[in-house]
Structures are given as structure tokens and as C-alpha cells.
Enzyme design. Structure first.
Site, PDB file in Angstrom:
ATOM      1  N   SER A   7      -1.854  -4.934   8.439  1.00 13.44           N
ATOM      2  CA  SER A   7      -1.828  -4.253   7.137  1.00 13.44           C
ATOM      3  C   SER A   7      -2.230  -5.225   6.039  1.00 13.44           C
ATOM      4  CB  SER A   7      -0.433  -3.713   6.840  1.00 13.44           C
ATOM      5  OG  SER A   7      -0.341  -3.408   5.459  1.00 13.44           O
ATOM      6  N   HIS A  32      -5.216  -2.028   8.982  1.00 10.68           N
ATOM      7  CA  HIS A  32      -4.439  -0.931   8.397  1.00 10.68           C
ATOM      8  C   HIS A  32      -4.540  -1.021   6.872  1.00 10.68           C
ATOM      9  CE1 HIS A  32      -1.000   1.939   8.422  1.00 10.68           C
ATOM     10  NE2 HIS A  32      -0.569   1.263   7.367  1.00 10.68           N
ATOM     11  N   ASP A  34      -3.444   0.478   3.269  1.00  6.81           N
ATOM     12  CA  ASP A  34      -2.419   1.259   2.584  1.00  6.81           C
ATOM     13  C   ASP A  34      -2.911   1.726   1.221  1.00  6.81           C
ATOM     14  OD1 ASP A  34      -0.137   1.234   4.425  1.00  6.81           O
ATOM     15  OD2 ASP A  34      -0.219  -0.932   4.166  1.00  6.81           O
ATOM     16  N   MET A  36      -2.154   3.891  -2.075  1.00 14.30           N
ATOM     17  CA  MET A  36      -1.012   4.431  -2.831  1.00 14.30           C
ATOM     18  C   MET A  36      -1.496   4.902  -4.195  1.00 14.30           C
ATOM     19  SD  MET A  36       1.863   1.571  -1.926  1.00 14.30           S
ATOM     20  CE  MET A  36       1.912   0.785  -0.308  1.00 14.30           C
ATOM     21  N   HIS A  65      -4.074   4.680   5.711  1.00 18.00           N
ATOM     22  CA  HIS A  65      -2.760   5.320   5.549  1.00 18.00           C
ATOM     23  C   HIS A  65      -2.638   5.796   4.101  1.00 18.00           C
ATOM     24  CE1 HIS A  65       1.928   4.564   5.559  1.00 18.00           C
ATOM     25  NE2 HIS A  65       1.616   5.843   5.424  1.00 18.00           N
ATOM     26  N   MET A  67      -0.784   7.231   1.236  1.00 16.74           N
ATOM     27  CA  MET A  67       0.520   7.539   0.639  1.00 16.74           C
ATOM     28  C   MET A  67       0.239   8.146  -0.728  1.00 16.74           C
ATOM     29  SD  MET A  67       2.374   4.100   1.988  1.00 16.74           S
ATOM     30  CE  MET A  67       0.766   3.382   2.323  1.00 16.74           C
ATOM     31  N   MET A 136       7.305   5.912   9.963  1.00 15.62           N
ATOM     32  CA  MET A 136       7.574   4.865   8.969  1.00 15.62           C
ATOM     33  C   MET A 136       8.954   4.264   9.245  1.00 15.62           C
ATOM     34  SD  MET A 136       4.994   4.515   6.953  1.00 15.62           S
ATOM     35  CE  MET A 136       5.787   3.340   5.840  1.00 15.62           C
ATOM     36  N   ASP A 174       5.339   1.607  11.397  1.00 13.81           N
ATOM     37  CA  ASP A 174       4.874   0.876  10.210  1.00 13.81           C
ATOM     38  C   ASP A 174       6.053   0.504   9.323  1.00 13.81           C
ATOM     39  OD1 ASP A 174       3.470  -0.094   8.026  1.00 13.81           O
ATOM     40  OD2 ASP A 174       2.561   1.833   7.485  1.00 13.81           O
TER      41      ASP A 174
HETATM   42  C1  DX5 Z   1       4.460   0.238   3.379  1.00 15.25           C
HETATM   43  C2  DX5 Z   1       3.125   0.187   4.092  1.00 15.25           C
HETATM   44  C3  DX5 Z   1       3.082  -0.783   5.218  1.00 15.25           C
HETATM   45  C4  DX5 Z   1       3.342  -2.212   4.823  1.00 15.25           C
HETATM   46  C5  DX5 Z   1       4.004  -2.884   5.961  1.00 15.25           C
HETATM   47  O1  DX5 Z   1       4.435   1.260   2.449  1.00 15.25           O
HETATM   48  O2  DX5 Z   1       2.779   1.468   4.610  1.00 15.25           O
HETATM   49  O3  DX5 Z   1       1.858  -0.668   5.949  1.00 15.25           O
HETATM   50  O4  DX5 Z   1       2.193  -2.935   4.505  1.00 15.25           O
HETATM   51  O5  DX5 Z   1       4.331  -4.172   5.565  1.00 15.25           O
HETATM   52  P1  DX5 Z   1       5.351  -5.059   6.388  1.00 15.25           P
HETATM   53  O6  DX5 Z   1       4.772  -5.252   7.772  1.00 15.25           O
HETATM   54  O7  DX5 Z   1       5.391  -6.314   5.604  1.00 15.25           O
HETATM   55  O8  DX5 Z   1       6.663  -4.327   6.442  1.00 15.25           O
HETATM   56 ZN    ZN Z   2       1.037   1.617   6.050  1.00 13.99          ZN
END
Ligand code: DX5
Ligand code: ZN
Length: 217
Positions: A7, A32, A34, A36, A65, A67, A136, A174
Site C-alpha cells: 500500500s 495497492h 488507497d 480517499m 481501493h 474509499m 478491512m 487490509d
Molecule cells: C487504510 C488503507 C490501508 C492502509 C494500510 O485506510 O486502506 O490500505 O494503507 O496501512 P497499514 O498496513 O499501515 O495498516
Molecule cells: Zn487500502
């Protein structure tokens, strides 16, 4: 074979292409990403322009991903940018079945995610139409949070859902994945482990990725 998805949320954004090339060389299987929107979750991160840049930097699958609210409005742009798979949240404001169908019709892997407080029952109706289920194991929004208790049981439930329905989705976990709990998460049901801080906050990316793959005796 355990898949490791690095990620980039914990990467150095000023050197993103180099960071992605470094984790690819270190043995990561997927990148990965993220996304947001400041609404589904408080932070704002990145959009399709960055995915496009990542696409140029690596040949690895880009596991996007989302969000975000109304992910259906963004599917086409992320596919065009080079996403290999797009995961949307079952809690998001969207028609989940229609959005999953649109992702698949665009020719990429369709994923469905659920947050720690959301019962697995919410995703059951979609089991036959998804390619990936993202469990999650932290509340989404930030990297570096601790693994939420109960996520191992949720992974086991996800595996039971897959076998009892004859569905074919891959199970991804995740949040809070580190060397000390990676083997347990995989044993509970995760095929794909997402790890951000465990990799990018380490001084040795190959060693960090190896540690996530090792199954302790
Ligand atoms: C959180 C993200 C994750 C995050 C995980 O909202 O969806 O992908 O980057 O980070 P770690 O591995 O540090 O928990
Ligand atoms: Zn994620």
C-alpha cells in the site's frame, strides 16, 4: 501462494515512482492504491492522474481501493488510468450490484470491501458477482493503525461464505498487517495481504516483504 500488496499510502509521495519500483524489485506482487475523498473517510489522497503515473512506473497489478462515495462515477476514469482491479465499499452511497457489474464490464477485477463494524452478512448477496472481497482490519482512512480484534474471525467467516456459496472471490485483508500477524491472517483465510507501514516504514523493503510471506512453525 500468498500475494503481498504494497500500500503506497505510507510511501514517500514525493518519490512515488521510485518507491513503487523499489517495492516491485523487493518482491511485492501488487501495488495497492488507497483513494480517499474526504467524505467517505476524512482524508483526501489521490486520483486517476496518480494511477496513470503509477501505471507508467510499474508492470505490477494496480489494486485500486476506493474509499469514496458514489464510486460508480469514477470507475471509467480509474480503468482508463490503468487500474487492474477496483474495490468499492459496501457502505458507500452506490448501487453495489450495478457498480460491481460496471467494473467487470470494463474488464478489470471487481472488489467489494467492508469495514470492521460491518457484518459479513452485508456482502453475502454479492458473493456470486465479485472477484475479490476486502476485509478491512482497521477503520479506513489512515495507515499505521493497529489490527482490529475480530478481523481473524471475519476472515474465517469470509472463507466459509466462499465455500458455502461456491463463489470464487479472492479474500484480501487490509490494515495493521505486520510480520507478527501475517501468517495468522493468511491461515484464517486471507489470500492477499495488504501492507503499508510494515513495508514503507522499514529500512529494508525485501526483508519486510519476506517477513510477511514466512509462515512461522
Ligand atoms: C487504510 C488503507 C490501508 C492502509 C494500510 O485506510 O486502506 O490500505 O494503507 O496501512 P497499514 O498496513 O499501515 O495498516
Ligand atoms: Zn487500502
Amino acid at each position: 501462494m500468498r500475494t503481498i500488496a504494497a500500500s503506497i499510502l505510507s510511501a514517500d509521495f514525493g518519490r512515488l515512482a521510485d518507491e513503487v519500483r523499489a517495492v516491485a524489485a523487493a518482491g511485492a506482487d501488487w501495488i495497492h492504491v488507497d483513494v480517499m475523498d474526504g467524505s467517505f473517510v476524512p482524508p483526501i489522497t489521490i486520483g486517476p492522474r496518480v494511477v496513470e503515473a503509477l501505471r507508467r512506473a510499474t508492470a505490477l497489478p494496480l489494486d485500486v481501493h476506493l474509499m469514496i462515495q458514489h464510486p460508480e462515477r469514477q470507475v471509467a476514469e480509474f480503468v482508463r488510468a490503468g487500474a487492474s482491479g477496483i474495490t468499492v465499499h459496501v457502505e458507500a452511497e452506490t448501487d453495489v450490484a450495478a457498480t460491481v457489474a460496471a467494473i467487470r464490464a470494463a474488464g478489470v477485477r471487481a472488489g467489494l470491501a467492508l469495514n470492521p463494524p460491518t457484518p459479513l452478512e452485508w456482502v453475502r448477496p454479492f458473493a456470486p458477482i465479485i472477484d475479490l472481497l476486502l476485509v478491512m482490519s482497521v477503520n479506513p482512512g489512515w495507515g499505521g493503525q493497529p489490527f482490529v480484534d475480530g478481523s481473524l474471525e471475519k476472515l474465517a467467516e469470509a472463507r466459509r461464505l466462499r465455500s458455502t456459496t461456491g463463489a470464487a472471490f479472492v479474500i484480501e485483508v487490509d490494515g495493521g498487517i505486520k510480520a507478527h500477524n501475517a501468517a495468522r491472517a493468511a491461515a484464517a483465510g486471507a489470500d492477499v495481504l495488504v501492507a503499508g507501514s510494515a513495508i514503507f516504514e522499514s529500512a529494508d523493503y525485501p526483508a519486510a516483504i519476506r517477513a510477511l510471506r514466512v509462515t512461522p512453525s
